[in-house]
Design an enzyme around this catalytic site. Sequence first.
Site, mmCIF file in Angstrom:
data_model
loop_
_atom_site.group_PDB
_atom_site.id
_atom_site.type_symbol
_atom_site.label_atom_id
_atom_site.label_comp_id
_atom_site.label_asym_id
_atom_site.label_seq_id
_atom_site.Cartn_x
_atom_site.Cartn_y
_atom_site.Cartn_z
ATOM 1 N N GLN A 1 1.955 -17.427 3.715
ATOM 2 C CA GLN A 1 0.916 -17.013 4.655
ATOM 3 C C GLN A 1 -0.232 -18.020 4.697
ATOM 4 O O GLN A 1 -0.912 -18.161 5.712
ATOM 5 C CB GLN A 1 0.343 -15.641 4.267
ATOM 6 C CG GLN A 1 1.281 -14.466 4.457
ATOM 7 C CD GLN A 1 2.060 -14.139 3.213
ATOM 8 O OE1 GLN A 1 2.239 -14.989 2.324
ATOM 9 N NE2 GLN A 1 2.550 -12.921 3.122
ATOM 10 N N ASP B 1 -5.026 -5.059 0.226
ATOM 11 C CA ASP B 1 -4.059 -4.158 0.846
ATOM 12 C C ASP B 1 -4.349 -2.704 0.506
ATOM 13 O O ASP B 1 -4.014 -1.802 1.260
ATOM 14 C CB ASP B 1 -2.633 -4.536 0.434
ATOM 15 C CG ASP B 1 -2.225 -5.829 1.126
ATOM 16 O OD1 ASP B 1 -2.581 -6.907 0.610
ATOM 17 O OD2 ASP B 1 -1.617 -5.760 2.206
ATOM 18 N N ASN C 1 -3.691 -6.658 -3.795
ATOM 19 C CA ASN C 1 -3.647 -7.664 -2.733
ATOM 20 C C ASN C 1 -2.416 -8.535 -2.976
ATOM 21 O O ASN C 1 -1.685 -8.364 -3.956
ATOM 22 C CB ASN C 1 -4.938 -8.492 -2.713
ATOM 23 C CG ASN C 1 -5.053 -9.362 -1.472
ATOM 24 O OD1 ASN C 1 -4.772 -8.917 -0.362
ATOM 25 N ND2 ASN C 1 -5.444 -10.622 -1.652
ATOM 26 N N LYS C 2 -2.188 -9.456 -2.080
ATOM 27 C CA LYS C 2 -1.017 -10.333 -2.131
ATOM 28 C C LYS C 2 -0.778 -10.876 -3.542
ATOM 29 O O LYS C 2 -1.714 -11.253 -4.235
ATOM 30 C CB LYS C 2 -1.225 -11.481 -1.150
ATOM 31 C CG LYS C 2 -0.106 -12.489 -1.032
ATOM 32 C CD LYS C 2 1.279 -11.899 -0.825
ATOM 33 C CE LYS C 2 1.359 -10.952 0.347
ATOM 34 N NZ LYS C 2 2.623 -10.147 0.341
ATOM 35 N N ARG D 1 1.955 -8.649 9.771
ATOM 36 C CA ARG D 1 1.636 -8.363 8.365
ATOM 37 C C ARG D 1 0.121 -8.445 8.207
ATOM 38 O O ARG D 1 -0.586 -8.836 9.122
ATOM 39 C CB ARG D 1 2.359 -9.280 7.380
ATOM 40 C CG ARG D 1 2.698 -10.657 7.800
ATOM 41 C CD ARG D 1 1.507 -11.487 8.138
ATOM 42 N NE ARG D 1 0.561 -11.516 7.029
ATOM 43 C CZ ARG D 1 -0.701 -11.861 7.136
ATOM 44 N NH1 ARG D 1 -1.194 -12.199 8.309
ATOM 45 N NH2 ARG D 1 -1.506 -11.875 6.102
ATOM 46 N N GLY D 2 -0.354 -8.091 7.005
ATOM 47 C CA GLY D 2 -1.791 -7.981 6.787
ATOM 48 C C GLY D 2 -2.166 -6.522 6.961
ATOM 49 O O GLY D 2 -1.840 -5.910 7.981
ATOM 50 N N ALA D 3 -2.846 -5.968 5.959
ATOM 51 C CA ALA D 3 -3.065 -4.519 5.928
ATOM 52 C C ALA D 3 -3.672 -3.967 7.225
ATOM 53 O O ALA D 3 -3.104 -3.042 7.827
ATOM 54 C CB ALA D 3 -3.916 -4.161 4.707
ATOM 55 N N ARG E 1 6.549 -0.022 4.669
ATOM 56 C CA ARG E 1 6.010 -0.815 3.555
ATOM 57 C C ARG E 1 5.079 0.079 2.729
ATOM 58 O O ARG E 1 4.256 0.808 3.284
ATOM 59 C CB ARG E 1 5.263 -2.061 4.069
ATOM 60 C CG ARG E 1 6.204 -3.009 4.837
ATOM 61 C CD ARG E 1 5.577 -4.380 5.044
ATOM 62 N NE ARG E 1 5.471 -5.091 3.783
ATOM 63 C CZ ARG E 1 4.722 -6.194 3.627
ATOM 64 N NH1 ARG E 1 4.006 -6.662 4.630
ATOM 65 N NH2 ARG E 1 4.677 -6.801 2.454
#
Lengths: 354, 354
Positions: B204, B245, B255-256, B54-56, B97
């Site tokens: 995270q 993201d 973002n998250k 995960r993580g852009a 995603r």
Amino acid sequence: MSGCQVDPNTIRPIRFFNGNCQMLDQRLLPAEEVWLDYSDHQGVAEAIRSMVVRGAPAIGVAAAIGAWFGARDIDCASSEEFFAEFEKVCALLAATRPTAVNLFWALERMKSFARANLDRSVLELKIGLEFEALAIIQEDEQLCKKLGRKGEPLLPDGARVLTHCNAGALATGGYGTALGVIRAAVAAGKKISVIADETRPFLQGSRLTAWELQKDNIPVTLICDNMAGYLMAKGEIDCVIVGADRIAANGDVANKIGTYTVAILAKEHNLPFYVAAPLSTIDLSLSDGSLIPIEERDAREITHLKGIQLAPEGIAVRNPAFDVTPNRLVTAIITERGVVQGNYLQQLAELAAD
Amino acid sequence: MSGCQVDPNTIRPIRFFNGNCQMLDQRLLPAEEVWLDYSDHQGVAEAIRSMVVRGAPAIGVAAAIGAWFGARDIDCASSEEFFAEFEKVCALLAATRPTAVNLFWALERMKSFARANLDRSVLELKIGLEFEALAIIQEDEQLCKKLGRKGEPLLPDGARVLTHCNAGALATGGYGTALGVIRAAVAAGKKISVIADETRPFLQGSRLTAWELQKDNIPVTLICDNMAGYLMAKGEIDCVIVGADRIAANGDVANKIGTYTVAILAKEHNLPFYVAAPLSTIDLSLSDGSLIPIEERDAREITHLKGIQLAPEGIAVRNPAFDVTPNRLVTAIITERGVVQGNYLQQLAELAAD
């Protein structure tokens, strides 16, 4: 009495009759409904410290019962001697959690009763203190219902109400403060839906608020604490209502960690931010919220969950259990004697003096 | 390769050499460091969907590898036929995603390479695409380091920096974006300490950010998401830095989930709010953040943790995985080509055109 069912219509966290006390272990909800038996003041103190029972008014109720257990077990002949021992019992109970003022309020009420009746026999004092503890329990549920009726006009029909932590039946003698207002609005025929912050780290929102609202058939949607801003920005929240652990004379509100953030979000999105609390939560001896002691709890509440490791070994943690919301962010404070808005310093003092 | 150790000096979430791919299962950190083997594009797609990776930027890297796996496995003679099949591979990877734009960016780059080389043989295309995937991986770590150097002057010596989610080595080819700026500041000799939001529901912050900073001996303190406001009010946070993201043309930042709330808190406490992201995260095709699709993930991420039930059965849940922070709350955007402040619309377009 493991596995005992709670009557959904009268959710109460503490049972006290015939000198027996049982508390619903709130650490195990919603997966298990386990009632634990208590029979001495040390046990009740540990139940408060370890959060078997939590929520400012419920802590007050538990402390009153604990104080009576302690009183009952004092073995001495003179009332003066009894009172000196009773003060030790109350001191032990007071040392459990620092923030919620209802704890100290209930213990002070028990001590005041004893102090005012030192001309009675030890036996009479013990019996009187049991009745005083019973009165505190029964009054708490009644004043929640009164508070609910005072507050419900603030919630419009159709309101989508965000709440944080659990200020419900489980946090009081019964019925709840913030959730009491919601219950009263539903009882008044309004269609209310609740958005419940899960409320890390103890998860009072997901484990307790969601559980008790589901039992009462009040629509509730669970979110993580960090999602409220998103829903507000999308116009999916109409107002916020929370409880309180201690309110200073100027209306600054100590409540579960994260409440301050919710209040800032409400201000940013022009939403009303309501606090529902009995007068026993108001501490006129403190001029403002900076004087309210904030409990920091064990790191393990954040790094572990039911024994599962969520963070690396040895990591530094901050775990403040409460924060203070300044009065400027509070739209109104709802008490059992009425709703206060604006000049809290003057109005809270007037209400308390009524 | 279960239990394989990660070199603390070069934490990387993805290994790719000799046509073999392994990913560190980020769902199991920090308790276990398990590397999973991948050998086809369907497997990589599932790894992205289920958040093994995960993580852009890291999702972009994984997608490039997955695209190559798909390309390698295409069995046909003509390049045109090959390209038609390759587009199907990329479409499957793209459907994993919706929010992080680096996924689409990396797939588009792989397709562009193939499209520009349709005069080559299928064998040459396959070999070329492997080199293109390798280039994406290597460039990602390099540009994180460049981004770090561009951003580190924003962090003063002694700064106590709040971050949300994980925009670290684990979220990129290596080194990180937000944590890359922190690493660069530490490398420049500054004393920096980090406050990490745990970042519910996937944690995270506690599982990944705390883990990788601890490995790099950068001081880190873990908090719940709802505690940042408390620490800001107490003057214990100096600035905020997060990843992204997807960034719209006007500087609105997806973002998250929870980033928007942190940005509002930063504004309320007059603290700088920085976003660190490579240019591949900027989506000039979207005029503003309202057009960024926000993924809603499974309720179970909130109601359960490692099989443990945290909420009553059947409870309604909202689980948006991201939110959008409007550009007015963003003090600066840090990219590998420089720091942008003020007129994002013009400056982001200029940077991208450089």
